[in-house]
Design a protein around this motif. Structure first.
Motif, PDB file in Angstrom:
ATOM      1  N   ILE A 156      10.961 -21.378  13.435  1.00  7.71           N
ATOM      2  CA  ILE A 156       9.978 -21.379  12.348  1.00  7.71           C
ATOM      3  C   ILE A 156       9.950 -20.004  11.702  1.00  7.71           C
ATOM      4  CG2 ILE A 156       7.517 -21.663  11.816  1.00  7.71           C
ATOM      5  CD1 ILE A 156       7.569 -23.355  14.567  1.00  7.71           C
ATOM      6  N   VAL A 157       9.782 -19.982  10.392  1.00 12.24           N
ATOM      7  CA  VAL A 157       9.609 -18.718   9.683  1.00 12.24           C
ATOM      8  C   VAL A 157       8.200 -18.710   9.098  1.00 12.24           C
ATOM      9  CG1 VAL A 157      10.331 -17.315   7.721  1.00 12.24           C
ATOM     10  CG2 VAL A 157      12.037 -18.438   9.130  1.00 12.24           C
ATOM     11  N   ILE A 158       7.499 -17.615   9.295  1.00 11.66           N
ATOM     12  CA  ILE A 158       6.160 -17.496   8.712  1.00 11.66           C
ATOM     13  C   ILE A 158       6.096 -16.223   7.878  1.00 11.66           C
ATOM     14  CG2 ILE A 158       3.694 -17.283   9.170  1.00 11.66           C
ATOM     15  CD1 ILE A 158       4.094 -18.844  11.704  1.00 11.66           C
ATOM     16  N   ALA A 159       5.612 -16.382   6.656  1.00  9.94           N
ATOM     17  CA  ALA A 159       5.381 -15.207   5.818  1.00  9.94           C
ATOM     18  C   ALA A 159       3.920 -14.822   5.988  1.00  9.94           C
ATOM     19  CB  ALA A 159       5.668 -15.530   4.363  1.00  9.94           C
ATOM     20  N   ASN A 160       3.700 -13.605   6.410  1.00  4.85           N
ATOM     21  CA  ASN A 160       2.328 -13.156   6.640  1.00  4.85           C
ATOM     22  C   ASN A 160       1.772 -12.574   5.356  1.00  4.85           C
ATOM     23  OD1 ASN A 160      -0.039 -12.070   7.514  1.00  4.85           O
ATOM     24  ND2 ASN A 160       0.825 -11.030   9.279  1.00  4.85           N
ATOM     25  N   ALA A 161       0.900 -13.315   4.734  1.00  6.52           N
ATOM     26  CA  ALA A 161       0.294 -12.852   3.485  1.00  6.52           C
ATOM     27  C   ALA A 161      -1.207 -12.686   3.664  1.00  6.52           C
ATOM     28  CB  ALA A 161       0.589 -13.835   2.361  1.00  6.52           C
ATOM     29  N   ASP A 162      -1.617 -12.409   4.897  1.00  2.00           N
ATOM     30  CA  ASP A 162      -3.040 -12.201   5.157  1.00  2.00           C
ATOM     31  C   ASP A 162      -3.312 -10.712   5.052  1.00  2.00           C
ATOM     32  OD1 ASP A 162      -5.562 -13.418   5.920  1.00  2.00           O
ATOM     33  OD2 ASP A 162      -5.411 -12.176   7.685  1.00  2.00           O
ATOM     34  N   GLU A 163      -3.326 -10.270   3.820  1.00  2.96           N
ATOM     35  CA  GLU A 163      -3.395  -8.841   3.560  1.00  2.96           C
ATOM     36  C   GLU A 163      -4.853  -8.425   3.512  1.00  2.96           C
ATOM     37  OE1 GLU A 163      -0.997  -6.372   0.268  1.00  2.96           O
ATOM     38  OE2 GLU A 163      -2.310  -7.927  -0.453  1.00  2.96           O
ATOM     39  N   GLY A 164      -5.306  -7.779   4.573  1.00  2.00           N
ATOM     40  CA  GLY A 164      -6.734  -7.517   4.645  1.00  2.00           C
ATOM     41  C   GLY A 164      -7.141  -6.072   4.446  1.00  2.00           C
ATOM     42  N   ASP A 165      -6.180  -5.155   4.422  1.00  2.00           N
ATOM     43  CA  ASP A 165      -6.538  -3.742   4.319  1.00  2.00           C
ATOM     44  C   ASP A 165      -7.273  -3.471   3.018  1.00  2.00           C
ATOM     45  OD1 ASP A 165      -5.222  -3.400   6.613  1.00  2.00           O
ATOM     46  OD2 ASP A 165      -3.710  -2.003   5.867  1.00  2.00           O
ATOM     47  N   PRO A 166      -8.436  -2.826   3.112  1.00  2.00           N
ATOM     48  CA  PRO A 166      -9.099  -2.471   1.863  1.00  2.00           C
ATOM     49  C   PRO A 166      -8.209  -1.502   1.076  1.00  2.00           C
ATOM     50  CG  PRO A 166     -10.566  -2.159   3.726  1.00  2.00           C
ATOM     51  CD  PRO A 166      -9.223  -2.439   4.280  1.00  2.00           C
ATOM     52  N   GLY A 167      -8.055  -1.758  -0.203  1.00  2.00           N
ATOM     53  CA  GLY A 167      -7.257  -0.855  -1.037  1.00  2.00           C
ATOM     54  C   GLY A 167      -5.793  -1.198  -1.094  1.00  2.00           C
ATOM     55  N   ALA A 168      -5.362  -2.232  -0.408  1.00  2.00           N
ATOM     56  CA  ALA A 168      -3.950  -2.612  -0.449  1.00  2.00           C
ATOM     57  C   ALA A 168      -3.809  -3.984  -1.091  1.00  2.00           C
ATOM     58  CB  ALA A 168      -3.371  -2.626   0.953  1.00  2.00           C
ATOM     59  N   TYR A 169      -2.937  -4.079  -2.074  1.00  2.00           N
ATOM     60  CA  TYR A 169      -2.753  -5.383  -2.724  1.00  2.00           C
ATOM     61  C   TYR A 169      -1.301  -5.613  -3.099  1.00  2.00           C
ATOM     62  CZ  TYR A 169      -3.526  -2.302  -6.740  1.00  2.00           C
ATOM     63  OH  TYR A 169      -3.464  -1.268  -7.632  1.00  2.00           O
ATOM     64  N   MET A 170      -0.376  -5.082  -2.296  1.00  2.00           N
ATOM     65  CA  MET A 170       1.048  -5.256  -2.578  1.00  2.00           C
ATOM     66  C   MET A 170       1.427  -6.726  -2.545  1.00  2.00           C
ATOM     67  SD  MET A 170       0.448  -2.380  -0.734  1.00  2.00           S
ATOM     68  CE  MET A 170       0.227  -3.280   0.715  1.00  2.00           C
ATOM     69  N   ASP A 171       1.002  -7.400  -1.465  1.00  2.00           N
ATOM     70  CA  ASP A 171       1.402  -8.788  -1.289  1.00  2.00           C
ATOM     71  C   ASP A 171       0.789  -9.669  -2.364  1.00  2.00           C
ATOM     72  OD1 ASP A 171       2.542  -7.740   0.897  1.00  2.00           O
ATOM     73  OD2 ASP A 171       1.293  -8.763   2.374  1.00  2.00           O
ATOM     74  N   ARG A 172      -0.452  -9.354  -2.700  1.00  2.00           N
ATOM     75  CA  ARG A 172      -1.117 -10.156  -3.727  1.00  2.00           C
ATOM     76  C   ARG A 172      -0.364 -10.057  -5.040  1.00  2.00           C
ATOM     77  NH1 ARG A 172      -6.159  -7.697  -6.130  1.00  2.00           N
ATOM     78  NH2 ARG A 172      -4.693  -7.197  -7.778  1.00  2.00           N
ATOM     79  N   THR A 173      -0.013  -8.830  -5.424  1.00  2.00           N
ATOM     80  CA  THR A 173       0.671  -8.668  -6.697  1.00  2.00           C
ATOM     81  C   THR A 173       2.031  -9.347  -6.668  1.00  2.00           C
ATOM     82  OG1 THR A 173      -0.484  -6.605  -6.949  1.00  2.00           O
ATOM     83  CG2 THR A 173       1.381  -6.952  -8.383  1.00  2.00           C
ATOM     84  N   LEU A 174       2.742  -9.206  -5.555  1.00  2.00           N
ATOM     85  CA  LEU A 174       4.058  -9.856  -5.482  1.00  2.00           C
ATOM     86  C   LEU A 174       3.920 -11.368  -5.613  1.00  2.00           C
ATOM     87  CD1 LEU A 174       5.939  -7.932  -2.667  1.00  2.00           C
ATOM     88  CD2 LEU A 174       6.630  -8.156  -5.039  1.00  2.00           C
ATOM     89  N   MET A 175       2.936 -11.924  -4.930  1.00  2.00           N
ATOM     90  CA  MET A 175       2.804 -13.385  -4.957  1.00  2.00           C
ATOM     91  C   MET A 175       2.304 -13.877  -6.299  1.00  2.00           C
ATOM     92  SD  MET A 175       1.464 -14.279  -1.162  1.00  2.00           S
ATOM     93  CE  MET A 175       0.070 -13.208  -1.208  1.00  2.00           C
ATOM     94  N   GLU A 176       1.496 -13.063  -6.941  1.00  2.00           N
ATOM     95  CA  GLU A 176       0.987 -13.489  -8.249  1.00  2.00           C
ATOM     96  C   GLU A 176       2.011 -13.298  -9.350  1.00  2.00           C
ATOM     97  OE1 GLU A 176      -3.723 -12.412  -7.664  1.00  2.00           O
ATOM     98  OE2 GLU A 176      -2.494 -11.218  -8.994  1.00  2.00           O
ATOM     99  N   SER A 177       2.846 -12.247  -9.212  1.00  2.00           N
ATOM    100  CA  SER A 177       3.727 -11.898 -10.318  1.00  2.00           C
ATOM    101  C   SER A 177       5.136 -12.419 -10.130  1.00  2.00           C
ATOM    102  CB  SER A 177       3.793 -10.383 -10.465  1.00  2.00           C
ATOM    103  OG  SER A 177       2.511  -9.849 -10.561  1.00  2.00           O
TER     104      SER A 177
END
Lengths: 679, 223
Positions: A268-289
């Motif tokens: 199984i492959v899992i992409a961890n996109a549970d980005e919880g660090d305050p001030g970090a949004y790398m994963d969010r931007t990648l997934m949105e853009s």
């Protein structure tokens, strides 16, 4: 519109005003032979793909016509979360509804270009391959955007003009170079970056599969699928030396090898996109853009380790990213890039999206697996590591979203090219989220090993003397004094911080590190899963001690307790959350111990802790405007009429330290002072 | 039958099975390790933090929980050192702030740890504790009147044995709820009663569950 111009010119002439000359609409823009351009062979030559699958060739042509239209202009409005928050949706609506754009201009919404401080950002691409970027778009540049798109000539208000190196070929930000810059700070933001993983962000429509393929997407996947064996793909990853971008920096290739060598065939492959660090949004931007890049990375990873199912574990708070990824998955499925027998080969894969329940600890890999199986999010002791025994006991590769987004680039250009950036220990580029006290915060991608001064001063635009410290790696990273050091895994861990996911918070001289540490420890104490006594009650204890310290209730000996309790928590916690939760405390104790000592003595050197400050007026600057007197909500300021600036008196007992007076004073003469006599 | 290996505990060489939790081995050999969350039938739960031992890793002794260690070849541990005393005393003080407890045995165990630490010359850090250690004389009535005490489930050490036991009986009515310092145990069942098997109250080390899990935890849900 031209009639309007004439009308205006006539009126001005009548009134005897100087004539305004507009940039003429002619000469017509040069026509490039793009219509005849066959993009798929160009892309496949670049990526080293020998036989192009017909599906990709067809979609690439469609996408290329949208991305680089041969005789139309294209307006791209940044509509990621940051753009929407800045009001870009309004400009998109206004531009998309224009009837005179028919067959002349296409309006698309794209992701985030990274310069979050300049949102809303609008990019106008003219058919000659130039991109006119408008920042902080408001009504003042609305017409400039429209004219640029219609007349294909740059108008006033553009911040920067970029040129495609080879007009008509756009596979990411790396294909663009700066032609003209009208806003040097904005150009500086991009000059020092190396945009590989985030190359498509802000250029392509995240909801369009053809555009992603037109920018070279899924060619790396096709290359892996048709021309490489899974072993070769894993070997390429190992050779690239890519390290996990989620926090600990484990070698990705090695993780894949462990999973691929397991006897269990259900991987199984899992992409961890549970980005919880305050001030970090790398994963969010990648997934949105650029959601398809994440999917492509997952697909290559699944092919390499022999997985047939994959999951994306998403943070609950990312609704836009969830909907974009869901759409990307269904688009890819409809096109035959996902599902059974992909592109006619024997490889099948399905990808599911799972939404986290919203606890910080769920981003920890073992507790994430618990959540996926419907349990409480509590970590379990490792080993066994998930790569050998993970979800339901099957070998599970868990990679961060950013790590997976690196994978297509490595497969496309090879491990050798990947190592050209970064240094031996930490190859490649890393996305950071630059926030805090900088004039130009944003989402940036820089080579690893870059000097931190370049990031903060050149990209972020901060004046070096104002910067006091940096918080690297979120609440589990460290707070380090601002100095010269390289941003790579080993250098950052040698100064006691952690690369973490890539949050980079700049702190200026007015920030109190003890107060900030208190804040971060409180966050971690609230987010501890509660399994380990030391993490749960120990962090609560630390939080109480720090709150006493910042409230001027420190007791002698407290700092030693803080230090050894912090070490105990780090040593006795089960998972990475507890082990790293005290990093801010330990690094500040190491680097800013004098501030702790000062707090014990009742002085906050940064004058930020309310219990230790009082306000004073600098009489020489005061103009007797009474702004502070009127603004004070508790009437703690009294003014004796006729005495001028000297007549202002503070009642320190009545003052509630709301700082309104300091903020409202136009001459900055009300200042917070810590220590000394209260006047 | 798993492979037998030899591990060293306090200069004693013992035989063990690979992968067996170290704590189970220590308990089997009756080596004195204080615990509140261990039950031979439930296995290690990693909750009470008292079973601290030191493991030798690359020449250095590192404090770890015995319940989180698995027996591996070449494992070398010790169960007595001044750092172990210090850490156990710290854990014991934190646990004591959750008191007073209905069963005196808990306080006896914890105070024994504290006096052992005191004998080993470990300084007392209780003046810095976030909450004062409650006096044993606090009556149950007083506790009932203090809403924050109820919210904290004063008298429960959150060892999780009841949750695990309830799971084992097949009922699965008890669960941990919340996180961080708001962690608590709660009774989640839509049916009227929990069946009154009282398995949880038998394993409860503190006596917080005096009749049934439902009675002890149901009223405190989402308080």
């Amino acid at each position: 519109m031209l009639a309007n111009d004439n009308f205006l010119t006539d009126t001005r002439t009548k009134l005897g005003l100087p004539k305004i000359t507009y940039t003429p609409a002619s000469p017509p823009p040069p026509v490039f032979p793009q219509a005849a351009m066959n993009i798929a062979p160009v892309l496949s030559a670049r990526y080293g793909l020998k036989n192009i699958p017909p599906l990709l060739a067809e979609l690439a042509e469609q996408g290329h016509e949208l991305l680089c239209p041969s005789n139309m202009a294209r307006i791209s409005v940044g509509l990621a979360t940051c753009g929407q928050a800045a009001g870009a949706g309004n400009w998109f609506k206004l531009l998309a509804a224009r009837l005179d754009f028919k067959n002349k201009v296409i309006v698309r919404h794209v992701g985030c270009l990274g310069a979050c401080y300049g949102e809303p950002l609008v990019d106008v691409r003219t058919p000659d391959g130039k991109h006119h970027i408008f920042g902080k778009v408001g009504s003042d540049v609305h017409w400039s955007i429209i004219r640029t798109a219609q007349q294909h000539v740059s108008q006033r208000g553009a911040w920067m003009v970029l040129r495609e190196r080879e007009p008509g070929i756009l596979t990411g930000f790396a294909d663009l170079e700066i032609e003209k810059s009208f806003h040097s700070a904005f150009a500086d933001f991009f000059v020092h970056q190396k945009r590989r993983v985030s190359g498509n962000c802000g250029l392509i429509d995240p909801q369009s599969l053809p555009e992603y393929i037109g920018a070279g997407g899924y060619f790396a996947f096709a290359k892996a699928l048709f021309e490489r064996t899974p072993e070769q793909v894993t070997a390429e990853m190992t050779a690239s030396g890519l390290r996990g971008r989620g926090g600990s920096g484990f070698k990705t290739g090695h993780k894949w090898e462990i999973a691929a060598s397991a006897n269990d065939q259900d991987r199984i492959v899992i992409a961890n996109a549970d980005e919880g660090d305050p001030g970090a949004y790398m994963d969010r931007t990648l997934m949105e853009s650029d959601p398809h890049r994440v999917l492509e990375g997952i697909m290559i990873a699944a092919y390499a380790v022999g997985a047939r199912e994959a999951y994306i574990f998403m943070r609950q708070e990312y609704p836009l990213a969830v909907s974009r990824l869901r759409q990307a998955i269904s688009d890819a499925q409809a096109a035959g890039l996902l599902g059974e027998r992909i592109l006619g080969t024997g490889f099948s894969l399905r990808i599911g999206v799972i939404q986290s329940a919203g606890a910080f600890v769920c981003g920890e890999e073992t507790s994430m697996l618990q959540v996926i199986t419907g349990q409480r999010g509590e970590p379990w002791p490792r080993p066994p590591y998930p790569a050998s025994q993970g979800l339901n006991g099957h070998p599970t590769v868990i990679n961060n979203v950013e790590t997976l987004a690196n994978v297509p680039w490595i497969i496309a250009y090879g491990a050798e090219a990947f190592r050209e950036q970064g240094n031996g220990d930490s190859p490649g580029t890393k996305i950071f989220c630059l926030t805090g006290d900088v004039p130009k915060p944003g989402f940036i991608e820089v080579p690893l090993g870059i000097n931190v001064r370049k990031i903060v001063e050149n990209i972020g635009g901060a004046a070096p003397e104002t910067v006091k410290a940096l918080q690297i790696g979120g609440p589990s990273g460290g707070i380090v004094p601002y100095s010269d050091f390289a941003m790579d895994f080993s250098a950052v861990s040698s100064i006691g911080a952690m690369m973490g996911s890539g949050g980079l918070v700049v702190l200026n001289q007015s920030r109190c590190v003890v107060d900030l540490t208190h804040h971060l420890v409180r966050f971690m104490a609230d987010e501890s899963c509660g399994q380990c006594l030391f993490c749960r009650d120990g962090l609560t204890w630390l939080e109480k001690l720090l709150s006493q310290l910042t409230a001027k209730q420190g007791k002698p000996g407290m700092i030693d307790i803080l230090e050894n309790l912090g070490r105990d928590i780090a040593g006795l916690s089960l998972c990475a959350l507890g082990q790293s939760a005290v990093n801010p405390l330990l690094t500040t104790l190491q680097n800013f111990r004098e501030e702790y000592d000062a707090h014990l003595a009742g002085i906050c050197p940064a004058a930020a802790c309310n219990a230790m400050i009082h306000f004073e007026i600098i009489h020489s600057r005061c103009t007797d405007c009474r702004g502070c007197y009127r603004a004070c909500p508790v009437k703690a300021i009294t003014v004796e009429a006729g005495k001028g600036p000297a007549g202002y008196l503070f009642d320190h007992d009545r003052c509630i330290r709301c700082r309104t007076c300091a903020e409202i004073c136009p001459h900055n003469c009300v200042v917070a002072v810590s220590g000394g006599e209260q006047k | 039958m798993k492979d037998e290996i030899r591990i060293i505990i306090d200069d004693l060489v013992l035989n063990a099975e690979v992968g067996m939790p170290l704590l189970s081995l220590l308990k089997e050999w009756k080596i004195d390790i204080p615990t509140l969350c261990y039950h031979s039938q439930l296995g290690p739960l990693h909750r009470c933090s008292l079973c601290i031992v030191e493991v030798r890793r690359s020449g250095e002794w590192k404090a770890k929980h015995a319940c989180m260690l698995a027996c591996t070849s070449g494992l070398e541990i010790r169960t007595i050192s001044s750092d172990i005393h210090r850490l156990r005393a710290r854990a014991a003080r934190i646990l004591l702030t959750r008191g007073p407890f209905a069963k005196p045995s808990v306080e006896i165990i914890l105070h024994r740890i504290l006096s052992a630490a005191k004998a080993a010359g470990i300084p007392d850090d209780s003046q810095f504790l976030p909450i004062e250690i409650p006096e044993e004389s606090i009556s149950k009535d007083l506790l009932d009147q203090d809403p924050t005490a109820q919210m904290r489930q004063q008298g429960c050490v959150l060892c999780g044995q009841c949750v695990e036991m309830c799971k084992k009986t097949g009922n699965n009515f008890l669960t941990f709820l919340g996180r961080g310092n708001k962690l608590r145990i709660s009774y989640v069942n839509t049916a009227a009663t929990c069946g009154k098997c009282r398995a949880c109250s038998h394993v409860c080390p503190t006596g917080y569950i005096h009749s049934t899990g439902q009675a002890a935890f149901a009223a405190k849900l989402y308080r």
